[in-house]
Design an enzyme around this catalytic site. Structure first.
Site, short mmCIF file in Angstrom:
data_model
loop_
_atom_site.label_atom_id
_atom_site.label_comp_id
_atom_site.label_asym_id
_atom_site.label_seq_id
_atom_site.Cartn_x
_atom_site.Cartn_y
_atom_site.Cartn_z
N HIS A 97 0.89 -1.16 0.00
CA HIS A 97 0.00 0.00 0.00
C HIS A 97 0.92 1.21 0.00
O HIS A 97 1.93 1.22 0.72
CB HIS A 97 -0.88 0.04 1.25
CG HIS A 97 -1.57 1.35 1.45
ND1 HIS A 97 -2.67 1.73 0.72
CD2 HIS A 97 -1.28 2.39 2.29
CE1 HIS A 97 -3.06 2.93 1.10
NE2 HIS A 97 -2.23 3.35 2.06
N CYS B 283 -4.48 2.08 -4.64
CA CYS B 283 -3.65 3.10 -4.02
C CYS B 283 -2.34 3.31 -4.77
O CYS B 283 -1.84 4.44 -4.86
CB CYS B 283 -3.36 2.73 -2.56
SG CYS B 283 -2.54 1.13 -2.37
#
Length: 158
Positions: A58, A128
């Site tokens: 992430h 993301c």
């Protein structure tokens, strides 16, 4: 006859590294990288996928003393390291930008109303890392590391 000791030579200050952000109008851009698996991908991926993965990544962009990221609710921000994930596992220096905070926030608003709406989120295709890559290129002209952006295709190819 003894001569008086020579006065000490003046100390030169150590040269300080020149960082791009020290230039007027320049702002440092960083990428925070988090391993969502907290190390489990490294241990379990050989058994589960038949290949080694270092992490499930992430990412978020750090600029103007805030952390910007994208998820299923859209674009969000918080103080750096202020997500539920805590401190990042790695920090990548992406360089600097002269884009003002005002222009950047207008750009984010436009992205949030078009490409990066919450309902557009897709774990493998539009996530993301896609957001961080897009924003990094806008701010610095550079992409985020390929080991991050290539992860979904690596997983899907197993």
């Amino acid at each position: 006859m003894d001569q008086p000791p020579a006065p000490p030579s003046p100390q030169r200050p150590e040269p300080q590294p020149q960082f791009p952000a020290s230039q007027p109008g320049a702002h440092l851009v960083k990428l925070y990288v988090y391993d969502l698996s907290r190390g489990m991908a490294r241990r379990l991926s050989p058994v589960m996928l038949g290949k080694q993965l270092e992490g499930i990544w992430h990412t978020a962009i750090i600029i103007y003393e805030d952390e910007f990221f994208y998820g299923s609710t859209g674009i969000s921000s918080c103080p750096p390291g202020g997500t539920l994930l805590g401190p990042p596992d790695a920090v990548v220096d992406l360089g600097s930008t002269e884009v003002t905070e005002e222009i950047f926030l207008e750009y984010l608003t436009a992205l949030g109303e078009s490409m990066f709406r919450g309902e557009s989120y897709n774990l493998f295709d539009h996530n993301c890392n896609t957001f961080s890559n897009e924003v990094a290129q806008f701010l610095t002209g550079k992409k985020i590391p390929s080991y991050i952006t290539d992860l979904p295709s690596e997983i899907l190819s197993t």
